[in-house]
Scaffold this motif. Structure first.
Motif, PDB file in Angstrom:
ATOM      1  N   LEU A 171      -1.667   8.742  -0.778  1.00 42.12           N
ATOM      2  CA  LEU A 171      -0.375   8.646  -1.682  1.00 42.12           C
ATOM      3  C   LEU A 171      -0.254  10.151  -2.507  1.00 42.12           C
ATOM      4  O   LEU A 171       1.030  10.359  -2.774  1.00 42.12           O
ATOM      5  N   VAL A 172      -1.223  10.357  -2.999  1.00 47.09           N
ATOM      6  CA  VAL A 172      -1.241  12.080  -3.761  1.00 47.09           C
ATOM      7  C   VAL A 172      -0.579  13.047  -2.920  1.00 47.09           C
ATOM      8  O   VAL A 172       0.346  13.690  -3.381  1.00 47.09           O
ATOM      9  N   GLU A 173      -0.869  13.040  -1.676  1.00 48.36           N
ATOM     10  CA  GLU A 173      -0.220  14.252  -0.823  1.00 48.36           C
ATOM     11  C   GLU A 173       1.074  13.738  -0.460  1.00 48.36           C
ATOM     12  O   GLU A 173       1.875  14.975  -0.572  1.00 48.36           O
ATOM     13  N   LYS A 174       1.654  12.459  -0.120  1.00 49.37           N
ATOM     14  CA  LYS A 174       2.904  12.337   0.048  1.00 49.37           C
ATOM     15  C   LYS A 174       3.736  12.367  -0.925  1.00 49.37           C
ATOM     16  O   LYS A 174       5.041  12.675  -0.921  1.00 49.37           O
ATOM     17  N   PHE A 175       3.420  12.197  -2.311  1.00 54.37           N
ATOM     18  CA  PHE A 175       4.252  12.294  -3.404  1.00 54.37           C
ATOM     19  C   PHE A 175       4.442  13.777  -3.892  1.00 54.37           C
ATOM     20  O   PHE A 175       5.265  13.995  -4.416  1.00 54.37           O
ATOM     21  N   ASN A 198       1.046  -1.288  -0.034  1.00 55.23           N
ATOM     22  CA  ASN A 198      -0.070  -0.044  -0.029  1.00 55.23           C
ATOM     23  C   ASN A 198       1.011   1.076  -0.120  1.00 55.23           C
ATOM     24  O   ASN A 198       1.271   1.729   1.177  1.00 55.23           O
ATOM     25  N   VAL A 199       1.251   2.024  -1.039  1.00 54.60           N
ATOM     26  CA  VAL A 199       2.151   3.015  -1.283  1.00 54.60           C
ATOM     27  C   VAL A 199       1.272   4.076  -0.607  1.00 54.60           C
ATOM     28  O   VAL A 199       0.202   4.565  -1.160  1.00 54.60           O
ATOM     29  N   GLY A 200       1.919   4.662   0.302  1.00 50.96           N
ATOM     30  CA  GLY A 200       1.012   6.142   0.874  1.00 50.96           C
ATOM     31  C   GLY A 200       0.612   5.522   2.033  1.00 50.96           C
ATOM     32  O   GLY A 200       0.140   6.444   2.917  1.00 50.96           O
ATOM     33  N   GLY A 201       0.028   4.543   2.118  1.00 53.78           N
ATOM     34  CA  GLY A 201      -0.906   3.852   3.204  1.00 53.78           C
ATOM     35  C   GLY A 201      -2.524   4.478   3.066  1.00 53.78           C
ATOM     36  O   GLY A 201      -2.486   5.383   2.085  1.00 53.78           O
ATOM     37  N   GLY A 202      -3.431   4.124   3.768  1.00 53.26           N
ATOM     38  CA  GLY A 202      -4.901   4.420   3.715  1.00 53.26           C
ATOM     39  C   GLY A 202      -5.669   3.481   3.099  1.00 53.26           C
ATOM     40  O   GLY A 202      -5.041   2.853   2.186  1.00 53.26           O
ATOM     41  N   PRO A 203      -6.714   3.243   3.380  1.00 52.96           N
ATOM     42  CA  PRO A 203      -7.639   2.146   2.738  1.00 52.96           C
ATOM     43  C   PRO A 203      -8.208   2.541   1.408  1.00 52.96           C
ATOM     44  O   PRO A 203      -7.997   3.909   1.264  1.00 52.96           O
TER      45      PRO A 203
END
Length: 514
Positions: free
Chosen positions: A434-438, A217-222
């Motif tokens: 994921l979008v936020e962390k990238f 799960n890249v970035g985490g979160g369901p």
């Protein structure tokens, strides 16, 4: 191309299917096989039309050289047809089954006759290629030393992985589910796309050197359908550090919902993927013996939404033994012929009986679709917290000054419902963490990651985006086109130039290669 008079001599004969009353007893593929001579006749219907709109702007977005392999099938040159098909389409065994075939809507013959059966010919070519052993692992002769991480293993991610691996780059695909394939694996039911066919191609890619990592799960979160939260969490910063380029191909799985309707929180009311994903997983894991799925057996089922996903819910519920099935949509019934709102060569917009509709009609003696219906509320008339009915209002559709509009009629009804599945489309990616962390930018609604069209590059250096995550929910053939286009741009980014074929350049490359 084909037989010059073939379109005058032979009628359209599309891909056959098993009898609906037989196939609803299992989850095997619905399709049957044409005899070879029938397929050759269908190839003969392809016209020497001068301008093949089937792979023009309104047709196939991956530049499939359709008239060429139609002609080769007609002349019984099946291996040549496969080699021509493989130049433009990484996964014809998938598009030949589940693509809605914009190529056929754009077929020149379709102006005044039934279009050429392009989709079924494509499927027959690749199925025969696998049967004859023409499809073999073909790893690159040399490696570039460059590495690419791809997040998401749907058709866009896998098409990019295939292309970049061919170019000699080391490709690793990260998938949050426990199997590779994205919606191909868990979103499309087995009766429409057998998962062995998906896995066969995944195995081939792996044999050619692509590395797959599941439960990541890249970035985490369901996810929107509840998976990914128990997987290994991968930090996007690690991918940016450890790989020379990253491609985001996470799809657009955030469902459109009716969250504002009264009773939305009642038990038994679900978005479609909450139903379809665990159904296929349970089938693959245990042939349904684990009970880890939503079971429609003996229940009144309402499906909201008239597209492909709604049809998949219909087919699944019927196979589970539902008591009744009703498919409701706001739209008016489509016309039987093209109208002024759907001119050739675009989508025909005509009435179409999909596999689930045919099965509903066979099982319950009526097409399950109800048109011009607006859901108003989900009702709990037993008071136990579970849905019992859907309250609806009939709509009246009229056309004025070329525009359609609906008017509420005041006719309120209640449909019995033990289960309700909302299949009304998707609004964008379901990976906000994921979008936020990238650190990639999104559109003003936050549903799609921004990238210049044709370039696929985000605002973060070395990070690219493709597929539904970039363009919004679309067709499988567009996802493949996106993956191929992104692969070429990533190759250029890594090497300074690229010889990878991609939409818009494939014809030039194949022509120069002879």
């Amino acid at each position: 191309m084909g037989k010059p008079t073939g379109f005058q001599e032979y009628e359209r004969n599309p891909m056959p299917a098993r009898d609906p009353l037989v196939r609803i007893s299992d989850f095997h593929e619905i399709y049957a096989q044409h005899e070879v001579h029938v397929l050759q006749e269908q190839g003969a219907r392809c016209m020497d039309c001068g301008v093949p709109f089937c792979h023009a702007d309104t047709g196939c977005p991956i530049d499939n050289l359709i008239p060429e392999w139609n002609d080769l099938v007609y002349h019984d040159r099946w291996q040549d047809a496969y080699e021509r098909l493989a130049k433009t389409n990484n996964f014809p065994e998938w598009t030949g089954r589940i693509c809605p075939a914009p190529c056929e809507s754009a077929c020149v013959l379709g102006i005044n006759e039934p279009a050429v059966t392009i989709k079924s010919i494509e499927c027959a070519i690749i199925d025969r290629a696998f049967e004859e052993g023409w499809v073999k692992p073909n790893p690159p002769a040399n490696r570039t030393g460059k590495t690419v991480a791809i997040v998401g293993s749907g058709p866009a991610g896998l098409a990019a992985a295939d292309q970049l691996n061919k170019a000699g780059h080391a490709v690793t695909v990260f998938e949050r589910d426990d199997r590779i394939g994205g919606l191909l694996m868990y979103g499309v039911p087995n009766m429409k796309l057998d998962k062995g066919i998906v896995q066969r191609r995944v195995d081939l890619l792996e044999a050619e050197g692509v590395v797959f990592k599941t439960n990541c799960n890249v970035g985490g979160g369901p996810s929107a359908h509840g998976t990914g939260s128990e997987s290994e969490i991968i930090d996007p910063e690690d991918l940016k550090r450890d790989f020379d380029a990253v491609l985001l191909a996470c799809g657009a799985l955030k469902p459109r919902d009716l969250g504002k309707l009264p009773g939305r929180d009642l038990a038994g009311v679900h978005v479609a993927m909450e139903y379809l994903h665990p159904a296929t997983k349970s089938l693959l894991d245990s042939n349904f013996t684990d009970g880890d799925f939503i079971d429609a057996e003996g229940k009144d089922v309402i499906v909201i939404g008239g597209g492909d996903t709604g049809t998949d819910c219909i087919g699944t519920a019927i196979r589970q033994g539902c008591k009744s099935i009703t498919n409701i949509t706001r739209r008016e019934r489509e016309p039987d012929e093209r109208d002024e709102d759907h001119p050739w060569p675009g989508p025909s917009g005509t009435f179409y009986v999909d596999y689930g509709h045919a099965e509903g009609a066979a099982k319950f003696d009526r097409d399950p679709r109800e048109y011009g219906i607006l859901p108003k509320a989900f009702l709990d008339e037993k008071g136990d917290g579970h849905v019992t009915h859907v309250e609806i209002e009939r709509l009246h559709w009229t056309k004025q000054d070329g525009k359609w509009s609906s008017t509420p009629t005041g006719n309120i009804e209640k449909f019995p419902a033990d289960l309700v599945f909302m299949a009304i489309g998707f609004t964008g990616h379901d990976t906000p963490t994921l979008v936020e962390k990238f650190g990639v930018e999104t559109d003003e609604w936050g549903g799609a990651v921004k990238a210049e069209y044709g370039e696929f590059a985000t605002n973060v250096d070395g990070v690219f985006v493709a597929g539904d995550m970039r363009r919004g929910a679309s067709l499988i053939v567009w996802a493949i086109a996106e993956g191929r286009g992104a692969a070429r741009k990533i190759d250029e980014h890594l090497m300074g130039h690229s010889e990878l074929p991609a939409p818009g350049v494939t014809t030039q490359l194949t022509s120069s290669a002879g």
